[in-house]
Design a protein around this motif. Structure first.
Motif, PDB file in Angstrom:
ATOM      1  N   ARG A   1       0.766  -1.164   0.001  1.00 50.35           N
ATOM      2  CA  ARG A   1      -0.058  -0.115   0.084  1.00 50.35           C
ATOM      3  C   ARG A   1       0.822   1.279  -0.101  1.00 50.35           C
ATOM      4  N   ILE A   2       0.463   2.496  -0.607  1.00 50.94           N
ATOM      5  CA  ILE A   2       1.240   3.512  -0.846  1.00 50.94           C
ATOM      6  C   ILE A   2       0.610   4.510  -0.075  1.00 50.94           C
ATOM      7  N   TYR A   3       1.254   5.308   0.626  1.00 51.87           N
ATOM      8  CA  TYR A   3       0.960   6.642   1.420  1.00 51.87           C
ATOM      9  C   TYR A   3       1.631   7.959   0.859  1.00 51.87           C
ATOM     10  N   LYS A   4       1.093   8.835   0.656  1.00 51.90           N
ATOM     11  CA  LYS A   4       1.729   9.767  -0.419  1.00 51.90           C
ATOM     12  C   LYS A   4       2.606  10.801   0.802  1.00 51.90           C
ATOM     13  N   SER A   5       2.667  10.741   1.888  1.00 46.25           N
ATOM     14  CA  SER A   5       3.415  11.354   2.910  1.00 46.25           C
ATOM     15  C   SER A   5       3.683  10.565   4.148  1.00 46.25           C
ATOM     16  N   ALA A   6       4.775  10.886   4.900  1.00 42.96           N
ATOM     17  CA  ALA A   6       5.135  10.425   6.123  1.00 42.96           C
ATOM     18  C   ALA A   6       3.796  10.552   7.140  1.00 42.96           C
ATOM     19  N   ARG A   7       3.526  11.546   7.244  1.00 45.66           N
ATOM     20  CA  ARG A   7       2.337  11.811   8.136  1.00 45.66           C
ATOM     21  C   ARG A   7       1.140  10.988   7.961  1.00 45.66           C
ATOM     22  N   GLU A   8       0.863  10.878   6.460  1.00 43.14           N
ATOM     23  CA  GLU A   8      -0.311   9.911   6.304  1.00 43.14           C
ATOM     24  C   GLU A   8      -0.060   8.541   6.640  1.00 43.14           C
ATOM     25  N   TYR A   9       1.236   8.203   6.561  1.00 41.43           N
ATOM     26  CA  TYR A   9       1.431   6.718   6.883  1.00 41.43           C
ATOM     27  C   TYR A   9       1.411   6.563   8.337  1.00 41.43           C
ATOM     28  N   VAL A  10       1.985   7.575   9.193  1.00 43.59           N
ATOM     29  CA  VAL A  10       2.046   7.343  10.510  1.00 43.59           C
ATOM     30  C   VAL A  10       0.536   7.417  11.160  1.00 43.59           C
ATOM     31  N   GLU A  11      -0.163   8.663  10.891  1.00 46.46           N
ATOM     32  CA  GLU A  11      -1.514   8.570  11.163  1.00 46.46           C
ATOM     33  C   GLU A  11      -2.437   7.477  10.903  1.00 46.46           C
TER      34      GLU A  11
END
Length: 228
Positions: free
Chosen positions: A67-77
């Motif tokens: 799965r792809i997350y378009k920012s580090a914040r999006e992934y951590v959250e």
């Protein structure tokens, strides 16, 4: 658009999966353990946005499931949102932990941006997790008024920086709104406690044996030095 896997960058996702996520269980927040299969962060095309922020859209994160997350914040959250909350974790406590985690991640990005030196966790992970991360953890604990979990209080990185009984960080804000001020145990001088909070008295039953042992060893060492 698939991330360019040849351009591995400063890996906030890996830091969360390997170190921060497992630690959160101490506060009744249980993230699925991905420490053995951490995510990877990639630069996407030319880096044009501010790479010193978790919101940078030039760094994508891909988890081990693809799965792809378009920012580090999006992934951590996303990882925090999917975590299981223990029955004693209130909404306010969850928001505090969320701020703590994001501040810790942001500190890593800012360190790289202000130093001008790219830090590659893939190449030197041991140095980061053993030396650099503890320092940033202490700052995040202090600034978010989060107490250090019991398992971490006796580590070399924390033992002189937090109360051995409650885990409050020196210089953080206590529950009563006053600044936490620590003082050393006057018997062994090896641990510190909150001044005027009753922490040392409360800890004495469990600390007594170790304290007296350290005092005996110190006295014996001093006697040996006098003989020499």
């Amino acid at each position: 658009r698939e991330p360019d896997k040849s351009m591995v960058q400063n890996d906030i996702g890996m830091m969360f999966d390997r170190s921060i996520g497992p630690m959160l269980s101490q506060w009744n927040l249980f993230c699925e353990d991905w420490s053995s299969t951490p995510s990877l962060s990639y630069a996407v095309g030319l880096v044009t946005s501010d790479v010193s922020t978790l919101d940078s859209f030039d760094k994508w994160v891909q988890d081990h499931k693809g799965r792809i997350y378009k920012s580090a914040r999006e992934y951590v959250e996303a990882r925090l949102f999917k975590a299981r909350r223990g029955p004693d974790l209130s909404d306010d406590d969850f928001e505090t932990l969320k701020s703590f985690v994001l501040d810790l991640c942001q500190a890593q990005l800012m360190k790289e941006a202000t130093s001008g030196v790219h830090y590659d966790m893939h190449m030197d992970a041991d140095e980061f997790f053993n030396k650099k991360l503890p320092k940033r953890m202490r700052r995040a604990f202090r600034e978010n008024n989060v107490n250090v979990p019991e398992e971490m209080r006796s580590t070399p990185e924390m033992v002189q920086k937090c109360c051995a009984y409650c885990g409050a960080m020196d210089g953080s804000e206590g529950p009563d709104g006053t600044m936490v001020d620590l003082g050393k145990c006057t018997g062994c001088y090896s641990v510190r406690y909150c001044k005027g909070k009753g922490c040392q008295a409360a800890a004495w039953k469990t600390h007594k044996k170790e304290c007296k042992k350290i005092q005996r060893e110190r006295k014996a060492a001093a006697g040996a030095a006098d003989v020499e």
